[in-house]
Design a protein around this motif. Structure first.
Motif, PDB file in Angstrom:
ATOM      1  N   VAL A  46      88.186  20.837   5.808  1.00  9.24           N
ATOM      2  CA  VAL A  46      88.156  21.370   4.448  1.00  9.24           C
ATOM      3  C   VAL A  46      89.075  22.587   4.368  1.00  9.24           C
ATOM      4  O   VAL A  46      88.929  23.531   5.153  1.00  9.24           O
ATOM      5  CB  VAL A  46      86.721  21.777   4.059  1.00  9.24           C
ATOM      6  N   PRO A  47      90.039  22.616   3.444  1.00  9.35           N
ATOM      7  CA  PRO A  47      90.916  23.786   3.321  1.00  9.35           C
ATOM      8  C   PRO A  47      90.242  24.892   2.524  1.00  9.35           C
ATOM      9  O   PRO A  47      90.548  25.131   1.360  1.00  9.35           O
ATOM     10  CB  PRO A  47      92.134  23.220   2.590  1.00  9.35           C
ATOM     11  N   GLY A  48      89.288  25.581   3.130  1.00  8.19           N
ATOM     12  CA  GLY A  48      88.563  26.618   2.409  1.00  8.19           C
ATOM     13  C   GLY A  48      88.196  27.770   3.314  1.00  8.19           C
ATOM     14  O   GLY A  48      88.216  27.665   4.546  1.00  8.19           O
ATOM     15  N   HIS A  49      87.861  28.895   2.708  1.00  6.60           N
ATOM     16  CA  HIS A  49      87.441  30.077   3.450  1.00  6.60           C
ATOM     17  C   HIS A  49      86.121  29.772   4.155  1.00  6.60           C
ATOM     18  O   HIS A  49      85.177  29.272   3.534  1.00  6.60           O
ATOM     19  CB  HIS A  49      87.281  31.247   2.487  1.00  6.60           C
ATOM     20  N   PRO A  50      86.007  30.068   5.444  1.00  8.13           N
ATOM     21  CA  PRO A  50      84.772  29.718   6.165  1.00  8.13           C
ATOM     22  C   PRO A  50      83.534  30.443   5.644  1.00  8.13           C
ATOM     23  O   PRO A  50      82.418  29.979   5.879  1.00  8.13           O
ATOM     24  CB  PRO A  50      85.082  30.128   7.616  1.00  8.13           C
ATOM     25  N   ALA A  51      83.713  31.573   4.947  1.00  9.17           N
ATOM     26  CA  ALA A  51      82.559  32.301   4.419  1.00  9.17           C
ATOM     27  C   ALA A  51      82.121  31.799   3.050  1.00  9.17           C
ATOM     28  O   ALA A  51      81.091  32.233   2.538  1.00  9.17           O
ATOM     29  CB  ALA A  51      82.865  33.798   4.331  1.00  9.17           C
ATOM     30  N   ARG A  52      82.860  30.893   2.457  1.00  8.68           N
ATOM     31  CA  ARG A  52      82.493  30.371   1.139  1.00  8.68           C
ATOM     32  C   ARG A  52      81.435  29.286   1.288  1.00  8.68           C
ATOM     33  O   ARG A  52      81.453  28.528   2.254  1.00  8.68           O
ATOM     34  CB  ARG A  52      83.726  29.812   0.428  1.00  8.68           C
ATOM     35  N   THR A  53      80.550  29.181   0.349  1.00 16.46           N
ATOM     36  CA  THR A  53      79.530  28.141   0.399  1.00 16.46           C
ATOM     37  C   THR A  53      80.120  26.802  -0.017  1.00 16.46           C
ATOM     38  O   THR A  53      81.171  26.735  -0.660  1.00 16.46           O
ATOM     39  CB  THR A  53      78.355  28.485  -0.523  1.00 16.46           C
ATOM     40  N   ALA A  54      79.440  25.740   0.364  1.00 16.86           N
ATOM     41  CA  ALA A  54      79.912  24.406  -0.002  1.00 16.86           C
ATOM     42  C   ALA A  54      79.947  24.240  -1.514  1.00 16.86           C
ATOM     43  O   ALA A  54      80.902  23.684  -2.074  1.00 16.86           O
ATOM     44  CB  ALA A  54      79.006  23.348   0.630  1.00 16.86           C
ATOM     45  N   ARG A  55      78.907  24.729  -2.208  1.00 15.72           N
ATOM     46  CA  ARG A  55      78.887  24.634  -3.664  1.00 15.72           C
ATOM     47  C   ARG A  55      79.993  25.501  -4.278  1.00 15.72           C
ATOM     48  O   ARG A  55      80.654  25.085  -5.228  1.00 15.72           O
ATOM     49  CB  ARG A  55      77.518  25.043  -4.201  1.00 15.72           C
ATOM     50  N   GLY A  56      80.174  26.710  -3.747  1.00 13.79           N
ATOM     51  CA  GLY A  56      81.224  27.577  -4.273  1.00 13.79           C
ATOM     52  C   GLY A  56      82.613  26.991  -4.068  1.00 13.79           C
ATOM     53  O   GLY A  56      83.483  27.123  -4.939  1.00 13.79           O
ATOM     54  N   GLN A  57      82.830  26.323  -2.943  1.00 14.40           N
ATOM     55  CA  GLN A  57      84.124  25.688  -2.699  1.00 14.40           C
ATOM     56  C   GLN A  57      84.393  24.598  -3.727  1.00 14.40           C
ATOM     57  O   GLN A  57      85.488  24.514  -4.302  1.00 14.40           O
ATOM     58  CB  GLN A  57      84.140  25.111  -1.285  1.00 14.40           C
ATOM     59  N   LEU A  58      83.408  23.751  -3.977  1.00 14.11           N
ATOM     60  CA  LEU A  58      83.616  22.672  -4.940  1.00 14.11           C
ATOM     61  C   LEU A  58      83.755  23.196  -6.358  1.00 14.11           C
ATOM     62  O   LEU A  58      84.547  22.664  -7.150  1.00 14.11           O
ATOM     63  CB  LEU A  58      82.452  21.677  -4.846  1.00 14.11           C
ATOM     64  N   ARG A  59      83.015  24.241  -6.713  1.00 14.49           N
ATOM     65  CA  ARG A  59      83.146  24.805  -8.061  1.00 14.49           C
ATOM     66  C   ARG A  59      84.525  25.434  -8.256  1.00 14.49           C
ATOM     67  O   ARG A  59      85.096  25.365  -9.351  1.00 14.49           O
ATOM     68  CB  ARG A  59      82.049  25.847  -8.290  1.00 14.49           C
TER      69      ARG A  59
END
Length: 602
Positions: free
Chosen positions: A83-96
């Motif tokens: 997943v290309p996302g910040h590791p501290a971000r939540t799964a829901r926050g990443q999708l939003r």
């Protein structure tokens, strides 16, 4: 329908291309497997389709190349790696956050979490997810905009049987709804189980393009695995009896001399033959092997040596069963070359302001920087007011002479520099495209959000400093200065200017440290240089400037705006203001230059 025509990678240092004139199709309502051993060019082929690498060829997604699709995330969903996302971000926050990028409603995030079975883990950090859960989140990111085509690179690599089976079910479900699914794999048995069509490549070239039935018949054959201390004698017996019965049986001696692979027979026949001749058998089992390459890995993971005499028909050659490519594109012999593939910059989010807000406040870094700035400002304000010699504006701003900038300006600059971190990747399509969005809408959104955060931080610092002084020393120091307007303009300009300087510098050099260095360079380098410039005696005055500006302006602004104009002029005339304006001008020109150069190159 996905049509890849003449895909050819660019040559590097004289090496052969990773993909060489590859042409195939992946139809709707079907799962297509791109099969090949490691290093065969599967990933390079996908990156060429997505215009992530330069080369030649063209890929049509329902009749249009990707750069002609207005909203790529609604047409193609891609899973390349994690997943290309910040590791501290939540799964829901990443999708939003990706919902704002893809232009879909935020409620779609909860729907996808439910679809991939991550509802209970929606508030868990991405960095704490297991490999299986991470792969589920990556698939949810690919499906976020409900694309027609799914492209996945080794989606089951490293997964257990349960997670792999779940992923297979999701891909079949997408294909059953009329979608197109193309995925890469190195396991021929997995391709036979999941795919409806198998495209086999090796060394970047097409080897076979077959339906799964033909693939299983020509490239996967059932065999009997036999282990015996008298393997050579048993092989000779099985071959002799097959010749006598005029049956097509092939016996292959494995690397271990005690193991055989027998094609065209059964466990019962081999067991009976061993019993009749009194030969012990330690293993007798049905298996499925890959006949794509004589030296390649087989179903049991062991290599194969040359076969021992077998009569009857020879095994079917996989290359002979290759179907002709649907769109042959000649690359030599005088024929026209396929069109070049340009590596294009990433497209910006469809809702850039909403995306930037969710990116900024989706991790605790922003809150931590603001909290540290407020605490440091409160402590410094109390210490500066202790001796009574520091001017009140410096006390409220918490700006001692020992520091190049106050904590609020440093915090705003750091937040601006973090805006261009490695996290910016357009959802599912920008892996490897770079981290700097060149779209004007995205840049304006970042400038607006960073300015708003900087102004909020500046206001909070003043309020916290005032309250700290009132609490420690009483209400004598908590008074409004006479030149509050000019001070407010100066204070706001300093924080916003630092935020923009950090943002632009990080965007140019693609490194957060460059943004912080640009902020510190204003007081450390630029201000001393400006102060060192010899100044000529002032011969003229700017008095009456607001009135002359009012005459030039078509709409007449109120007379109260004169104070704001004079305050802005005084701010710019100060050494720090002049240095900040000069730095921002240079950074803006550099950003525009790199943007234009990147578009020409790509």
């Amino acid at each position: 329908m996905l049509q890849a025509i003449g895909l050819t990678s660019a040559r590097h240092r004289g090496l052969p291309p990773a993909v060489d004139d590859l042409t195939f199709e992946a139809g709707p309502g079907c799962v297509t497997a791109l099969l090949g051993p490691p290093g065969s060019g599967k990933t390079s082929a996908l990156r060429l389709m997505l215009e992530l690498e330069p080369g030649r060829g063209i890929t049509y997604f329902r009749g249009r190349p990707l750069h002609r699709v207005a909203q790529p995330a609604r047409e193609v969903g891609v899973l390349l790696g994690d997943v290309p996302g910040h590791p501290a971000r939540t799964a829901r926050g990443q999708l939003r956050m990706l919902c704002a990028a893809a232009g879909v409603a935020a409620s779609r995030a909860d729907d996808l979490l439910d679809a991939v079975g991550l509802v209970e883990l929606g508030d868990q950090r991405i960095g704490t997810l297991s490999l299986g859960m991470d792969r589920r989140l990556a698939l949810a990111s690919a499906l976020l905009a409900d694309p027609h085509t799914l492209i996945l690179d080794e989606p089951t690599e490293g997964l257990g049987a349960r997670e792999a089976g779940w992923l297979h079910g999701m891909l079949r479900s997408h294909a059953d709804q009329g979608g197109t699914v193309l995925y890469t794999t190195r396991d021929p048995k997995e391709a036979a189980r999941l795919a409806g069509r198998v495209v086999t490549i090796e060394a970047g070239r097409l080897v076979a393009d077959q339906g799964v039935a033909d693939f299983s018949r020509t490239r996967l054959r059932p065999r009997v695995a036999v282990r015996s201390p008298h393997a050579a004698r048993l092989a000779a017996i099985v071959s002799r009896e097959a010749r006598a019965a005029r049956r097509s049986v092939e016996v292959v001696t494995e690397a271990s001399s005690s193991r055989l692979s027998v094609y065209g027979s059964s466990c019962a026949e081999i067991g009976d033959a061993a019993f009749r001749h009194g030969l012990p058998v330690h293993q007798l089992a049905d298996e499925v092997g890959d006949t794509a390459s004589a030296s390649g890995p087989r179903g049991d993971g062991r290599g194969a040596d040359a076969g021992i005499g077998a009569t009857g028909a020879e095994p079917e050659a996989a290359a002979d069963s290759s179907e002709p490519s649907a769109h042959p594109v000649a690359t030599s012999g005088g024929a026209a070359l396929p069109p070049p593939i340009r590596r294009r910059p990433a497209r910006g989010p469809l809702r850039p302001v909403r995306y930037e807000l969710r990116r900024l406040f989706g991790v605790r870094t922003t809150t931590l920087i603001v909290a540290v700035s407020l605490v440091a400002s409160a402590v410094l304000s109390v210490l500066l007011a202790r001796d009574g010699r520091t001017p009140l504006p410096h006390v409220l701003a918490a700006w001692p002479s020992l520091l190049p900038l106050p904590p609020a300006a440093l915090g705003a600059g750091l937040l601006g520099a973090l805006s261009f971190g490695d996290e910016f990747r357009y959802p599912t399509l920008a892996a490897g495209r770079g981290t700097v969005p060149r779209r004007m809408g995205m840049l304006l959104a970042k400038l607006a959000v960073s300015a708003g955060v900087a102004l909020l931080l500046a206001l909070l610092v003043v309020l916290v400093s005032t309250e700290s002084l009132r609490l420690v020393y009483g209400g004598d120091l908590a008074r409004v200065p006479s030149n509050a307007v000019s001070l407010a303009v100066s204070w706001s300009g300093l924080t916003v200017g630092c935020a923009w300087a950090g943002l632009l510098a990080a965007g140019i050099f693609r490194v957060t440290a460059a943004g912080v260095a640009a902020v510190l360079a204003v007081p450390v380098l630029m201000v001393p240089l400006i102060q060192a410039v010899p100044k000529a005696p002032t011969a003229r005055s700017m008095s009456g400037l607001p009135g002359r500006l009012r005459e030039l302006a078509w709409p007449q602004w109120p007379h109260e705006a004169d104070r704001w104009v004079l305050a802005l002029v005084r701010v710019v005339a100060q050494p720090v203001g002049t240095a900040l304006m000069l730095s921002l001008s240079v950074l803006v020109c550099a950003y525009l230059f790199t943007s234009l150069r990147g578009r020409v190159r790509w």
